[in-house]
Design a protein around this motif. Structure first.
Motif, short mmCIF file in Angstrom:
data_model
loop_
_atom_site.label_atom_id
_atom_site.label_comp_id
_atom_site.label_asym_id
_atom_site.label_seq_id
_atom_site.Cartn_x
_atom_site.Cartn_y
_atom_site.Cartn_z
N LEU A 198 17.46 49.57 46.82
CA LEU A 198 16.82 49.73 45.51
C LEU A 198 17.71 50.52 44.56
N LYS A 199 18.36 51.53 45.08
CA LYS A 199 19.23 52.36 44.24
C LYS A 199 20.32 51.52 43.59
N GLU A 200 20.94 50.65 44.35
CA GLU A 200 22.01 49.80 43.82
C GLU A 200 21.48 48.85 42.75
N LEU A 201 20.29 48.30 43.00
CA LEU A 201 19.69 47.41 42.01
C LEU A 201 19.41 48.15 40.70
N CYS A 202 18.89 49.36 40.82
CA CYS A 202 18.60 50.16 39.63
C CYS A 202 19.87 50.54 38.86
N LEU A 203 20.92 50.83 39.60
CA LEU A 203 22.19 51.21 38.96
C LEU A 203 22.81 50.06 38.17
N ASN A 204 22.38 48.84 38.48
CA ASN A 204 22.87 47.66 37.76
C ASN A 204 21.93 47.27 36.62
N ALA A 205 20.84 48.05 36.44
CA ALA A 205 19.81 47.68 35.46
C ALA A 205 20.10 48.26 34.08
N ASP A 206 19.95 47.40 33.07
CA ASP A 206 20.00 47.86 31.68
C ASP A 206 18.64 48.41 31.25
N LEU A 207 17.59 47.92 31.93
CA LEU A 207 16.22 48.32 31.62
C LEU A 207 15.46 48.53 32.92
N ILE A 208 14.85 49.70 33.08
CA ILE A 208 14.04 49.99 34.27
C ILE A 208 12.60 50.25 33.83
N VAL A 209 11.67 49.55 34.47
CA VAL A 209 10.25 49.84 34.27
C VAL A 209 9.73 50.42 35.59
N ALA A 210 9.38 51.70 35.59
CA ALA A 210 8.94 52.39 36.80
C ALA A 210 7.41 52.43 36.83
N ALA A 211 6.84 51.68 37.78
CA ALA A 211 5.37 51.60 37.88
C ALA A 211 4.97 51.58 39.35
#
Length: 291
Positions: A198-211
């Motif tokens: 998950l960390k790697e996916l988030c580090l590649n994200a321009d937009l994160i929606v945390a829910a």
């Protein structure tokens, strides 16, 4: 870093609706009427429903609050909803979740007429949303889209990671972000508690929606420089330094994450007010469609 101020955008949205309602009154037309059903005495639910009723008053909507004991039978609750369905003066119905365990959320949601389902949870409205048709969109995802739109954030081509897959936030917001619209046109990854790397996916994200509903789950080492972060979570965490005895925490470790972001929502004051603003827009739309 710019804060996405949900209080400010919510106020602007409600002001816009207030002008429209005043015009309806001037023309002698029907004003929107929202009915809220509250089962039991859940403290958080009381707060949420109270905020919705207050918003109705501010805008000029009619509102009806129906309080029911938490030992009400499922059939009795369904009959209350049926009577609201039949009431021609009521445009929108919301039943505050969560419900007591002996009552099926699914049955309650399915009993509300799709044309009065201003929470956007009925399968008919969800199906229309998936197909990109005009419908009632769930209030929190709709509020997020309104916030992105207000701040003119160009999401076209962004890699978006949604953390959480609930029917209320995660799934619908992933659909909205992927649609051919503005905001939208994102490449969306839906993640959850069982997602690997998950960390790697988030580090590649321009937009994160945390829910995901876990306080301060998203840490600074999961966010790249310049990312847009939308924090949907709000949890009461014990805090002896506060008069209330608790602090409100989002799903994002705000103090550490915010300096890395281009835009970020605070908690409180971010997504929460936008959820109510979106619900008000849905209620106005329900009345407008009926007229």
């Amino acid at each position: 870093m710019q804060i996405l101020d949900g209080q400010l955008v919510s106020k602007a949205t409600k002001d816009e609706l207030r002008i429209k309602v005043a015009q309806l009154v001037t023309e002698g037309k029907k004003v929107p009427h929202l009915a809220a059903v509250l089962v039991g005495n859940n403290g958080a639910s009381e707060t949420y429903v109270g905020a919705k009723v207050k918003a109705c008053q501010e805008i000029g909507f009619k509102s009806t609050l129906i309080r029911l004991e938490d030992d009400i039978t499922e059939n009795k609750l369904l009959s209350v909803i049926e009577s609201l369905n039949e009431d021609l003066d009521i445009d929108g119905i919301l039943v505050q979740l969560p419900l007591p365990k002996h009552i099926s959320d699914e049955k309650v949601i399915n009993t509300i007429l799709p044309s009065k389902d201003v929470d956007g949870f009925h399968p008919v409205n969800v199906g229309k949303m998936v197909q990109g048709l005009d419908t009632f969109v769930p209030a929190t995802p709709y509020g997020i889209m309104l916030l992105l739109e207000h701040y003119k954030i160009n999401t076209k081509g962004m890699n978006a990671v949604v953390i959480g897959r609930s029917n209320i936030v995660g799934r619908p917001v992933s659909i909205l972000l992927s649609q051919s619209s503005n905001p939208g046109n994102c490449t969306v990854t839906v993640t959850h508690s069982h997602t690997k790397n998950l960390k790697e996916l988030c580090l590649n994200a321009d937009l994160i929606v945390a829910a995901i509903g876990i306080p301060e789950f998203v840490k600074a080492d999961m966010v790249k420089e310049g990312a847009v972060v939308i924090d949907v979570g709000i949890t009461r965490v014990p805090d002896a330094s506060k008069k209330s005895g608790f602090a409100l925490k989002g799903d994002v470790a705000y103090a550490d994450v915010a300096p890395k972001c281009s835009f970020i929502t605070p908690v409180p004051g971010g997504v929460g007010p936008m959820t109510i603003a979106a619900l008000m827009k849905n209620t106005f739309k329900a009345c407008e469609l009926k007229n």
